[in-house]
Design a protein around this motif. Sequence first.
Motif, mmCIF file in Angstrom:
data_model
loop_
_atom_site.group_PDB
_atom_site.id
_atom_site.type_symbol
_atom_site.label_atom_id
_atom_site.label_comp_id
_atom_site.label_asym_id
_atom_site.label_seq_id
_atom_site.Cartn_x
_atom_site.Cartn_y
_atom_site.Cartn_z
ATOM 1 N N PHE A 180 -0.666 12.989 -6.569
ATOM 2 C CA PHE A 180 -1.813 13.459 -7.598
ATOM 3 C C PHE A 180 -2.145 14.666 -7.285
ATOM 4 C CE2 PHE A 180 -5.543 13.733 -10.237
ATOM 5 C CZ PHE A 180 -5.142 13.318 -11.454
ATOM 6 N N VAL A 183 12.252 -1.841 -4.345
ATOM 7 C CA VAL A 183 11.610 -2.821 -3.264
ATOM 8 C C VAL A 183 11.034 -4.156 -3.786
ATOM 9 C CG1 VAL A 183 11.358 -0.983 -1.714
ATOM 10 C CG2 VAL A 183 9.731 -1.139 -3.373
ATOM 11 N N CYS A 184 11.242 -4.302 -4.949
ATOM 12 C CA CYS A 184 10.533 -5.275 -5.990
ATOM 13 C C CYS A 184 10.900 -6.897 -5.961
ATOM 14 C CB CYS A 184 10.284 -4.946 -7.483
ATOM 15 S SG CYS A 184 9.160 -3.468 -7.532
ATOM 16 N N GLN A 238 4.824 10.524 -7.003
ATOM 17 C CA GLN A 238 3.660 9.756 -6.243
ATOM 18 C C GLN A 238 2.622 10.617 -5.744
ATOM 19 O OE1 GLN A 238 6.745 7.161 -5.421
ATOM 20 N NE2 GLN A 238 5.509 6.509 -3.866
ATOM 21 N N GLU A 268 7.316 6.843 2.039
ATOM 22 C CA GLU A 268 6.528 6.039 1.566
ATOM 23 C C GLU A 268 5.707 5.006 2.357
ATOM 24 O OE1 GLU A 268 7.530 4.848 -2.628
ATOM 25 O OE2 GLU A 268 9.573 4.993 -1.811
ATOM 26 N N GLU A 269 6.034 5.043 3.744
ATOM 27 C CA GLU A 269 5.798 4.302 4.666
ATOM 28 C C GLU A 269 6.014 2.609 4.465
ATOM 29 O OE1 GLU A 269 1.331 4.778 5.608
ATOM 30 O OE2 GLU A 269 1.749 6.940 5.014
ATOM 31 N N LEU A 270 7.018 2.572 3.778
ATOM 32 C CA LEU A 270 7.766 0.959 3.404
ATOM 33 C C LEU A 270 8.315 0.574 4.669
ATOM 34 C CD1 LEU A 270 8.618 1.741 -0.146
ATOM 35 C CD2 LEU A 270 6.596 0.521 0.745
ATOM 36 N N ARG A 312 13.041 9.132 -5.795
ATOM 37 C CA ARG A 312 13.065 8.402 -4.595
ATOM 38 C C ARG A 312 14.610 8.012 -4.492
ATOM 39 N NH1 ARG A 312 11.167 3.375 -5.588
ATOM 40 N NH2 ARG A 312 10.675 2.862 -3.377
ATOM 41 N N ASP A 325 -2.853 24.218 -14.669
ATOM 42 C CA ASP A 325 -3.970 23.338 -14.155
ATOM 43 C C ASP A 325 -3.748 22.013 -14.897
ATOM 44 O OD1 ASP A 325 -4.263 24.150 -16.787
ATOM 45 O OD2 ASP A 325 -6.547 24.355 -16.778
ATOM 46 N N LEU A 385 -3.553 18.130 -8.754
ATOM 47 C CA LEU A 385 -4.080 18.969 -9.673
ATOM 48 C C LEU A 385 -3.178 20.370 -9.749
ATOM 49 C CD1 LEU A 385 -7.697 17.912 -9.876
ATOM 50 C CD2 LEU A 385 -6.317 17.370 -11.668
ATOM 51 N N ALA A 386 -2.965 20.932 -8.714
ATOM 52 C CA ALA A 386 -2.710 21.980 -8.311
ATOM 53 C C ALA A 386 -1.190 22.425 -8.315
ATOM 54 C CB ALA A 386 -3.261 22.894 -7.146
ATOM 55 N N LYS A 432 6.178 13.561 0.174
ATOM 56 C CA LYS A 432 5.889 12.188 -0.695
ATOM 57 C C LYS A 432 6.745 12.358 -1.848
ATOM 58 C CE LYS A 432 2.690 9.443 0.681
ATOM 59 N NZ LYS A 432 2.543 7.916 1.079
ATOM 60 N N HIS A 468 11.995 3.677 -11.948
ATOM 61 C CA HIS A 468 11.212 3.106 -10.810
ATOM 62 C C HIS A 468 11.794 3.877 -9.691
ATOM 63 C CE1 HIS A 468 9.488 -0.816 -12.365
ATOM 64 N NE2 HIS A 468 9.108 0.192 -13.074
ATOM 65 N N ARG A 514 11.643 -2.696 2.508
ATOM 66 C CA ARG A 514 10.473 -3.452 2.533
ATOM 67 C C ARG A 514 10.749 -5.104 2.419
ATOM 68 N NH1 ARG A 514 6.975 -6.258 0.220
ATOM 69 N NH2 ARG A 514 8.363 -6.746 -1.247
ATOM 70 N N VAL A 543 10.341 -6.470 -12.550
ATOM 71 C CA VAL A 543 9.855 -6.674 -14.117
ATOM 72 C C VAL A 543 11.308 -6.897 -15.173
ATOM 73 C CG1 VAL A 543 7.788 -5.404 -14.092
ATOM 74 C CG2 VAL A 543 9.999 -4.147 -14.421
#
Lengths: 324, 658
Positions: free
Chosen positions: A315, A228-229, A313, A93-95, A266, A324, A317-318, A309, A262, A65, A234
Amino acid sequence: MSRQDHIREFAAQALADGRVDYFIGWKQGYNSSEVVPAFVKDPADVDQLIWTPLCHHNLVTFIKRNMPDPADAKIGLCVKGCDSRTLVALLQEELVDKEKLYVVGVPCDGIVDRRKLEKEFADELVDIAFPERGRVVVTTGKGETREFAQDDVLLDVCGRCRYPNALYADDVAGPLEAEPDREESGPDWSDIADFENLSDDEKQAALERVYATCIRCFACVHVCPVCVCWDKCVNRSREPELVAQKVGAKENLLFQMIHMFHVAGRCTSCGACDRACPVEIPLYLLHRKMNKEIYDMFGFEPGTKLDEKPVFQLFDLATDHFGD
Amino acid sequence: MRIGVFVCHCGSNIAGTVDVDRLAERALTLKDVVHGEDIMYTCSEPGQAAIQKAIEEKKLDRVVVAACSPHMHEPTFRRCVDKGGLNPYLFEMANIREHCSWIHTDMPVATDKAWDIIKMAVAKARRLEPLFSNEVEINKDVLVIGGGVAGIQAALDLADAGLKVTIVERETTIGGVMAKLDKTFPTIDCSACILTPRMVDCGQHENIELMTYCEVDKVSGYVGNFTVDIRKKASMVDWSKCIGCEICVQKCPSKAPDVFNVGLEPTKAIYIPFPQAVPKRAAIQTEYCRYFQTGKCKVCERVCPADAIDFEQKDEIVQKRFGAIVVATGLDVFDWETGYPEYGGGKIKDVISGLQYERMLNASGPYGGHVHRLSNGEDPKTVVFIQCVGSRDESVNRPYCSSVCCMYTAKQALLTKDHCGSDVEVYVFYIDIRATGKGYEEFIKRVQTEFGVKYVRGRVSKLYEDGGKVMVRGVDTLLGEQVEIAADLVVLATGIQAPEGAKDLAQKLNISYDEFGFMKEGHPKLRPVETNTAGVFLAGVSQGPKDIPATVAQASGTASKVLGLLAKDKLKTSPMIAIVDQKNCVSCWKCIDVCPFSAPEKQEQRDGTFKSHVIETVCQGCGVCVATCPVNTISLKGFPTDAILDQIEEVLQPTPSH
């Protein structure tokens, strides 16, 4: 036609067609024992591109990136199997923009660990030759010459390689290398077995010992293709000051822990960080341990499937692993 | 800075294990703390008055209350300090009850821990800044997912109150499971007679739009402003023309399984589930239609007087906006044929499910209400009911009670006597009888004594055919002996399970569900119809097994919650949301990947690059992006990173021993 010839031909063609603005490959370093990355803009210069078992650099680092210069540049580059996984991770990640890339996959039968060779000699190396597949002939400044079997002096990562061919490429430089049956056998984690057998206290002590010599040059994060930062890292921030600026084993360890988290999910275990470290810290260790945890828990191998993905990254739930 | 620390006794809840007086005194030794006080019940009126008095007299600019969980009383104290003249977000709560006094027995140890918790809260309070709520316009339309009795009741209540309601139902008609039932316990009134007027009301209500044969495809947005993609499934019949005359159904040559009659007898490939369907419209099950399977037929097209058949119809997506969503997705009947091979697994014709028996009993069912043996059509002499088939049985992963089977079995037993005459032998095998509703226990007693139904306490281990009978082998645990009954008909009290697709829907709505697929309520006692996603509510069995009275009561409760939400024209948003400091954003988009609410977006900058931006009204303040952001440039208002670091440093300071 050798792989090197293929690379030169693909590069010349892509540059001549205007498909790419520049092409990234490898070329000889300050002498014939060393290889460095090469940026070729003119089709006439493609002859400097080489392919030998010394081409360890993961060139994906140069397209991560924000790196392309100018930002909309079309870039060609060579990737080995391991490098291609980091490219896939960035694509997931479409970076990076697939449309602006021209990727030449280079099937690889193992990269020679120059540091292993250096340790064999008191003198500096001036030439490393590969007269034929599997043979490595090393010559030193004082004219000493010795031959090694390539398999004996490979990078440790290459000994465990499951992806000798690129997982993502527009063209491939010559015939594919034989692949292991990945269904049959999972990743080889034997390199971290000793570490895993330590008690928690011993692990803490071992890590502090390992990282004690870190000089915080940040070469490992700069060279890491999925980190990529850049200047916003940080680990160097003073506001908030998560990592103290003072040098000490605990701070060094915290820095590496943050890096590990981080890139968790990945990191493809390409080993670029290890090779970049000027004080030879086995940076790899923490990442490998994390990768093993991720593999055991989620069955996830970073950078292997374009339509996935990174596991942390999502989310979801399943997810099967937590009900659950 | 002037911080006040108030330490709550909570009666003996906290003071029993934590030395509250000493902590209040000791708080004064902390930097910036100018007031320390212990209060018997801080949440009480005098407790709150003491806080307000201290704010005024000691000129406090931060307040820390050490008491219970913020879940309990954080809103109370925010209001309290607000009234006392402080910004409500300059308040911090230290949980020394759930996190400390309730889980420890040793007072010195618990007091030390409470001290750590208070120190951390004070450390955080120093970093707090005033926050202010925003207001957002709300859409007042309501989506009700599911057109069973729960959805119908909620929709009617909401529509009568003046809100526009859309019911999305995946079958072609509303009515749900209740429309399939014959009579209802304990009053034995006809299910259709009480339900169909409500269905008609729904169909004709000016504020209700029925979208049957539709499913929810995608949900985005947030409370007050949901956008929902609804898939109108292709029925192959133009419903604007169809008049529900059923001529096509009569003439259709292709048979298809009848879902409404639970597979007892086949229906046609083009079908209307039952005569009182609302809307009464035909649909083609293409997988059984001769035309769709062979390319020839089109009988329905020829006979349709309204020219309504449209073989070219395709699924269509309709996008609508809503302010609130009610989930009333009902239930499926437990699949006993897979779960209970020992009961013949569906191979014995005279073993049927409870819902099939409802259709057999029903006068408008496939047999006109004639109770008979499916094997030979004869009237049964002995009927056996088996309870808890797919309920209270861990071996089939259904440990829960379906809560309706005891009662419907008793009802069916009574109706069997009614239909077949009093000399028919009726047995009920049960584990125990759960009859907790109003008039339920009396009903069971009546069935046992007045109607002479024989209750046998025990499980049935095996059903098998022998000499034209169904042999029921079980145990009578009261007598402690094996029993075997030669039955003509066996009815299984099949339990309730979450409907197919419930988990998918829950994921689309971002609401949680339990391991069995029932939706999770916000709080089992105090938020029984809310979910943890604001603006999404529950009604009926979607939340857990329950009978019709409970379902209807809950649906009305849900409607009142929705009305309460939508009674306002604007919603106050919580100011405790994520905010991106764009100067450090490296555009890695991990925040977008992880956000469960789609709150972060790519915002174009003046130089043409993109950086992350959190949409204020969408953010729920969960903090996932904050933890994920590798450059630490997203922060959660009310939880400054420096405050958290200060808290960690504070707790790492060694506590001088008691």
